[in-house]
Design a protein around this motif. Structure first.
Motif, PDB file in Angstrom:
ATOM      1  N   ILE A  79       0.850  -1.196   0.000  1.00 59.50           N
ATOM      2  CA  ILE A  79       0.000   0.000   0.000  1.00 59.50           C
ATOM      3  C   ILE A  79       0.886   1.246   0.000  1.00 59.50           C
ATOM      4  CG2 ILE A  79      -1.733   1.312   1.294  1.00 59.50           C
ATOM      5  CD1 ILE A  79      -2.777  -1.442   2.345  1.00 59.50           C
ATOM      6  N   ASP A  80       1.877   1.270   0.892  1.00 55.99           N
ATOM      7  CA  ASP A  80       2.751   2.440   0.951  1.00 55.99           C
ATOM      8  C   ASP A  80       4.023   2.283   0.132  1.00 55.99           C
ATOM      9  OD1 ASP A  80       1.159   4.058   2.538  1.00 55.99           O
ATOM     10  OD2 ASP A  80       1.752   2.957   4.346  1.00 55.99           O
ATOM     11  N   ASN A  81       4.335   1.067  -0.239  1.00 56.38           N
ATOM     12  CA  ASN A  81       5.594   0.848  -0.944  1.00 56.38           C
ATOM     13  C   ASN A  81       5.410  -0.123  -2.110  1.00 56.38           C
ATOM     14  OD1 ASN A  81       8.240   1.014  -1.592  1.00 56.38           O
ATOM     15  ND2 ASN A  81       9.022   0.098   0.304  1.00 56.38           N
ATOM     16  N   PRO A  82       4.631   0.310  -3.119  1.00 51.74           N
ATOM     17  CA  PRO A  82       4.329  -0.607  -4.232  1.00 51.74           C
ATOM     18  C   PRO A  82       5.580  -1.058  -4.979  1.00 51.74           C
ATOM     19  CG  PRO A  82       3.578   1.639  -4.726  1.00 51.74           C
ATOM     20  CD  PRO A  82       3.985   1.619  -3.283  1.00 51.74           C
ATOM     21  N   ARG A  83       6.656  -0.298  -4.840  1.00 47.67           N
ATOM     22  CA  ARG A  83       7.871  -0.615  -5.587  1.00 47.67           C
ATOM     23  C   ARG A  83       8.556  -1.894  -5.112  1.00 47.67           C
ATOM     24  NH1 ARG A  83      10.607   4.634  -7.794  1.00 47.67           N
ATOM     25  NH2 ARG A  83       8.423   4.850  -8.339  1.00 47.67           N
ATOM     26  N   LEU A  84       8.131  -2.411  -3.951  1.00 50.74           N
ATOM     27  CA  LEU A  84       8.650  -3.711  -3.507  1.00 50.74           C
ATOM     28  C   LEU A  84       8.436  -4.769  -4.576  1.00 50.74           C
ATOM     29  CD1 LEU A  84       7.341  -3.720   0.187  1.00 50.74           C
ATOM     30  CD2 LEU A  84       9.742  -3.571  -0.554  1.00 50.74           C
ATOM     31  N   VAL A  85       7.375  -4.595  -5.368  1.00 48.69           N
ATOM     32  CA  VAL A  85       7.098  -5.557  -6.439  1.00 48.69           C
ATOM     33  C   VAL A  85       8.255  -5.587  -7.436  1.00 48.69           C
ATOM     34  CG1 VAL A  85       5.572  -6.078  -8.391  1.00 48.69           C
ATOM     35  CG2 VAL A  85       4.597  -5.391  -6.190  1.00 48.69           C
ATOM     36  N   ASN A  86       8.855  -4.418  -7.702  1.00 42.83           N
ATOM     37  CA  ASN A  86       9.993  -4.389  -8.618  1.00 42.83           C
ATOM     38  C   ASN A  86      11.236  -5.006  -7.998  1.00 42.83           C
ATOM     39  OD1 ASN A  86       8.526  -1.430  -9.324  1.00 42.83           O
ATOM     40  ND2 ASN A  86       9.033  -2.741 -11.053  1.00 42.83           N
ATOM     41  N   GLU A  87      11.403  -4.760  -6.696  1.00 41.13           N
ATOM     42  CA  GLU A  87      12.637  -5.205  -6.043  1.00 41.13           C
ATOM     43  C   GLU A  87      12.737  -6.717  -5.995  1.00 41.13           C
ATOM     44  OE1 GLU A  87      12.856  -3.106  -2.326  1.00 41.13           O
ATOM     45  OE2 GLU A  87      12.787  -1.170  -3.375  1.00 41.13           O
ATOM     46  N   ASP A  88      11.639  -7.373  -5.636  1.00 41.24           N
ATOM     47  CA  ASP A  88      11.648  -8.833  -5.586  1.00 41.24           C
ATOM     48  C   ASP A  88      10.213  -9.324  -5.743  1.00 41.24           C
ATOM     49  OD1 ASP A  88      11.977 -11.495  -5.222  1.00 41.24           O
ATOM     50  OD2 ASP A  88      13.208 -11.330  -3.416  1.00 41.24           O
ATOM     51  N   PRO A  89       9.759  -9.450  -6.991  1.00 41.96           N
ATOM     52  CA  PRO A  89       8.341  -9.757  -7.222  1.00 41.96           C
ATOM     53  C   PRO A  89       7.920 -11.112  -6.663  1.00 41.96           C
ATOM     54  CG  PRO A  89       9.566  -9.701  -9.305  1.00 41.96           C
ATOM     55  CD  PRO A  89      10.480  -9.200  -8.237  1.00 41.96           C
ATOM     56  N   GLU A  90       8.857 -12.059  -6.597  1.00 48.29           N
ATOM     57  CA  GLU A  90       8.409 -13.385  -6.145  1.00 48.29           C
ATOM     58  C   GLU A  90       8.402 -13.485  -4.620  1.00 48.29           C
ATOM     59  OE1 GLU A  90       9.794 -16.601  -8.668  1.00 48.29           O
ATOM     60  OE2 GLU A  90       8.719 -15.683 -10.343  1.00 48.29           O
ATOM     61  N   ALA A  91       9.151 -12.639  -3.944  1.00 47.35           N
ATOM     62  CA  ALA A  91       9.055 -12.602  -2.476  1.00 47.35           C
ATOM     63  C   ALA A  91       7.893 -11.707  -2.056  1.00 47.35           C
ATOM     64  CB  ALA A  91      10.358 -12.078  -1.876  1.00 47.35           C
ATOM     65  N   ASN A  92       7.641 -10.655  -2.815  1.00 46.23           N
ATOM     66  CA  ASN A  92       6.578  -9.714  -2.456  1.00 46.23           C
ATOM     67  C   ASN A  92       5.279 -10.076  -3.176  1.00 46.23           C
ATOM     68  OD1 ASN A  92       7.981  -7.750  -0.657  1.00 46.23           O
ATOM     69  ND2 ASN A  92       9.346  -7.672  -2.433  1.00 46.23           N
ATOM     70  N   TRP A  93       4.655 -11.100  -2.651  1.00 46.68           N
ATOM     71  CA  TRP A  93       3.347 -11.532  -3.169  1.00 46.68           C
ATOM     72  C   TRP A  93       2.321 -10.425  -2.962  1.00 46.68           C
ATOM     73  CZ3 TRP A  93      -0.006 -11.585   0.992  1.00 46.68           C
ATOM     74  CH2 TRP A  93       0.591 -11.692   2.253  1.00 46.68           C
ATOM     75  N   ILE A  94       1.205 -10.503  -3.668  1.00 46.08           N
ATOM     76  CA  ILE A  94       0.178  -9.460  -3.590  1.00 46.08           C
ATOM     77  C   ILE A  94      -0.992  -9.892  -2.701  1.00 46.08           C
ATOM     78  CG2 ILE A  94      -1.465  -8.071  -4.951  1.00 46.08           C
ATOM     79  CD1 ILE A  94       0.647  -8.267  -7.275  1.00 46.08           C
ATOM     80  N   ILE A  95      -1.495 -11.103  -2.965  1.00 44.99           N
ATOM     81  CA  ILE A  95      -2.564 -11.627  -2.099  1.00 44.99           C
ATOM     82  C   ILE A  95      -2.272 -13.078  -1.736  1.00 44.99           C
ATOM     83  CG2 ILE A  95      -4.439 -10.109  -2.886  1.00 44.99           C
ATOM     84  CD1 ILE A  95      -5.400 -12.422  -4.705  1.00 44.99           C
ATOM     85  N   LYS A  96      -2.868 -13.471  -0.600  1.00 46.66           N
ATOM     86  CA  LYS A  96      -2.736 -14.842  -0.106  1.00 46.66           C
ATOM     87  C   LYS A  96      -4.144 -15.427  -0.165  1.00 46.66           C
ATOM     88  CE  LYS A  96      -0.914 -16.487   4.266  1.00 46.66           C
ATOM     89  NZ  LYS A  96      -0.279 -15.993   5.515  1.00 46.66           N
ATOM     90  N   VAL A  97      -4.288 -16.565  -0.846  1.00 47.40           N
ATOM     91  CA  VAL A  97      -5.619 -17.133  -1.087  1.00 47.40           C
ATOM     92  C   VAL A  97      -5.698 -18.546  -0.523  1.00 47.40           C
ATOM     93  CG1 VAL A  97      -7.192 -17.949  -2.919  1.00 47.40           C
ATOM     94  CG2 VAL A  97      -6.017 -15.730  -3.153  1.00 47.40           C
ATOM     95  N   GLU A  98      -6.784 -18.812   0.170  1.00 51.35           N
ATOM     96  CA  GLU A  98      -7.057 -20.185   0.605  1.00 51.35           C
ATOM     97  C   GLU A  98      -7.824 -20.868  -0.518  1.00 51.35           C
ATOM     98  OE1 GLU A  98      -8.221 -20.646   4.778  1.00 51.35           O
ATOM     99  OE2 GLU A  98      -9.735 -22.047   4.052  1.00 51.35           O
ATOM    100  N   MET A  99      -7.199 -21.875  -1.115  1.00 52.71           N
ATOM    101  CA  MET A  99      -7.771 -22.474  -2.322  1.00 52.71           C
ATOM    102  C   MET A  99      -8.944 -23.377  -1.985  1.00 52.71           C
ATOM    103  SD  MET A  99      -4.518 -23.486  -4.644  1.00 52.71           S
ATOM    104  CE  MET A  99      -3.687 -24.484  -3.427  1.00 52.71           C
ATOM    105  N   ASN A 100      -9.964 -23.356  -2.847  1.00 55.20           N
ATOM    106  CA  ASN A 100     -11.065 -24.298  -2.665  1.00 55.20           C
ATOM    107  C   ASN A 100     -11.226 -25.214  -3.871  1.00 55.20           C
ATOM    108  OD1 ASN A 100     -12.252 -22.638  -4.541  1.00 55.20           O
ATOM    109  ND2 ASN A 100     -13.621 -21.629  -3.072  1.00 55.20           N
ATOM    110  N   GLU A 101     -10.289 -25.119  -4.814  1.00 59.47           N
ATOM    111  CA  GLU A 101     -10.381 -25.932  -6.042  1.00 59.47           C
ATOM    112  C   GLU A 101      -8.974 -26.357  -6.467  1.00 59.47           C
ATOM    113  OE1 GLU A 101     -12.414 -28.065  -8.044  1.00 59.47           O
ATOM    114  OE2 GLU A 101     -13.772 -26.403  -7.577  1.00 59.47           O
ATOM    115  N   PRO A 102      -8.390 -27.330  -5.740  1.00 65.63           N
ATOM    116  CA  PRO A 102      -6.992 -27.711  -6.016  1.00 65.63           C
ATOM    117  C   PRO A 102      -6.767 -28.119  -7.476  1.00 65.63           C
ATOM    118  CG  PRO A 102      -7.834 -28.824  -4.056  1.00 65.63           C
ATOM    119  CD  PRO A 102      -8.992 -28.136  -4.665  1.00 65.63           C
ATOM    120  N   ALA A 103      -7.810 -28.564  -8.157  1.00 62.19           N
ATOM    121  CA  ALA A 103      -7.658 -28.977  -9.556  1.00 62.19           C
ATOM    122  C   ALA A 103      -7.264 -27.807 -10.457  1.00 62.19           C
ATOM    123  CB  ALA A 103      -8.957 -29.602 -10.057  1.00 62.19           C
TER     124      ALA A 103
END
Lengths: 123, 363
Positions: A79-103
């Protein structure tokens, strides 16, 4: 395990939780990220459907969810530091989802298949 | 897709390329923000060879250009440049352009790349109706163009390109021959900074580009050209100006001289002035981090749509989310509280002056 959509989102899977963000390739293509439009905790997301947007100086790009489920956390650092996405996009995930459809995972790209797709897009 | 003479340089230098106005153009090299800051604080160079050029000359050239152009050319001295528009009979903008006056019998027009075909057809049509004494030469293929922009532009012109521009004041130009080529340079630009535009044949422009690169001048793409012009409140054709937006609605009435001799579109502007404006382009400051892009709805405080965004960015110089929007004139007063819809959410916005950044022109 990590999986990708052709639209450059990843889902890193730990048990039935998916950490969703954008790939390094996408972050490079976008340039500096200035805003991440995220859903709210408790919202449902659907595999293949838009759940938010990511904005660079030049343009807004929709974000698509690799999996279906409920948003259990958003990355509030963005929210305050969107540029974290550029620094390390795979460490700085955006959302965490509990899956209900593993397929859902079966339809996603493996890291190898995704790397091939990026190589093609670069040319 | 068309390309400029510098296209091989852009791709070799790894620029991010994208179509613009029918040309494959560089959007950015090092990054829009870095390039934007280089122009505000130092100097940068843009390939703007996609721009179109038309020479209008002949015994009756002055009368003809006065007829198709919104600005007053009669009093303009030779060697001066003027910004203005060509209007359609309804007062909408065919294009916005620069007119360089060599003499009453010779004018050089610089038009937008995206409008070249439309403009040339329009000028030809107007010339046919006007009659003898005027010749139209479409010269877009003969000229390439660089824009050298920023507080150190004058120094760069002299030290890197060997062109002394200390004698040029804002919106003046000069022409000269060098090594058998004809060059035109003006103190003009589209960034809100001091700077120059250099028009010359392709081989001169390629050599100038290479010299600027060797000297370490920042190569800039159209991405920061847009963020720079936007901060300075300058319109872009297709965003703030279209066939259906008049210069009065765009807040550019000072460039449409309704008191000069008759010109195409004048009557429509006079009528619009008498009736009052129904819509206006305003500046908006948006609360929150969302960016209002072209076409997004602008709402009143009750949620009724009253207009739409024409251009919006997170301003690099001001670090604010700002936009230009065309809205119902009843909501255009400074300080009016409005809302902007960005995808599913709405964000509060306030009407502010649309010259967000005060230009640093050298007058």
């Amino acid at each position: 395990m990590i999986y990708y959509l052709p639209t450059h989102e990843y889902a890193r899977i730990e048990d039935n939780i998916a950490y969703i963000g954008i790939s390094k390739f996408a972050a490079q293509q976008l340039g500096n990220v200035v805003y991440v439009d995220m859903p709210e905790e408790g919202d449902d997301v659907t595999a293949g459907e838009e759940f938010g947007a990511i904005e660079s100086v030049k343009a807004a790009s929709d974000l698509y969810s690799p999996v279906s489920g409920a948003v259990i956390e958003i990355n509030e650092h963005l929210i305050d530091n969107p540029r974290l996405v550029n620094e390390d996009p795979e460490a700085n995930w955006i959302i965490k989802v509990e899956m209900n459809e593993p397929a859902d995972l079966e339809k996603l790209l493996s890291p190898e298949a995704y790397a091939e797709l990026c190589a093609k897009e670069q040319h | 897709m068309k390309t400029t003479c510098l296209h091989p340089r852009h791709t070799a230098q790894g620029a991010l390329m994208s179509p613009f106005g029918g040309f494959d153009m560089p959007i950015s090299y090092r990054g829009i923000e870095e390039e934007h800051r280089a122009v505000r604080g130092d100097v940068g160079v843009f390939d703007v060879s996609h721009m179109g050029e038309v020479r209008i000359h002949g015994e009756r050239a002055l009368d003809f250009v006065n007829r198709i152009f919104s600005g007053s050319l009669t009093e303009l001295e030779p060697g001066k440049v003027i910004y203005g528009m060509m209007l359609n009979p309804q007062g909408g903008v065919v294009d916005d352009l620069l007119v360089y006056k060599r003499s009453d019998r010779d004018f050089f027009l610089v038009i937008n790349a995206s409008n070249i075909d439309k403009d040339v057809a329009w000028i030809m049509e107007c010339a046919a109706a006007f009659g003898d004494g005027v010749t139209i030469d479409h010269q877009s293929d003969e000229w390439s163009e660089l824009a050298i922009q920023g507080p150190n532009a004058e120094k760069t012109m002299k030290e890197v390109l060997g062109i002394d521009c200390s004698d040029l004041t804002f919106y003046t130009f000069k022409e000269f021959d060098r090594d058998g080529h004809h060059l035109l340079v003006s103190r003009t630009g589209y960034t809100g900074e001091d700077g120059f535009e250099l028009y010359a044949p392709a081989e001169v422009i390629i050599a100038a580009w290479d010299a600027l690169m060797k000297a370490g001048v920042e190569p800039c793409g159209l991405g920061c050209r847009d963020t720079l012009r936007f901060e300075a409140g300058l319109p872009l054709y297709g965003d703030e100006l279209t066939d259906t937006i008049t210069p009065l609605e765009a807040g550019l009435g000072m460039f449409a001289k309704v008191d000069k001799p008759d010109f195409i579109g004048r009557d429509a502007l006079v009528a619009q002035k008498e009736q009052g404006l129904r819509r206006k382009i305003v500046g908006l400051e948006i609360d929150g981090r969302a960016i209002a892009r072209h076409g997004y709805p602008v709402l009143d405080e009750e949620g009724n749509q009253i207009g739409e965004i024409t251009t919006g960015y997170h301003s690099i110089t001001l670090d604010k989310n700002i936009a230009m929007a065309i809205i119902d004139a009843r909501f255009a007063a400074l300080g009016t509280r409005l809302q902007v819809q960005v995808r599913r959410k709405t964000f509060p916005a306030t009407v502010i002056k649309k010259r967000f950044y005060t230009p640093n022109y050298k007058k």
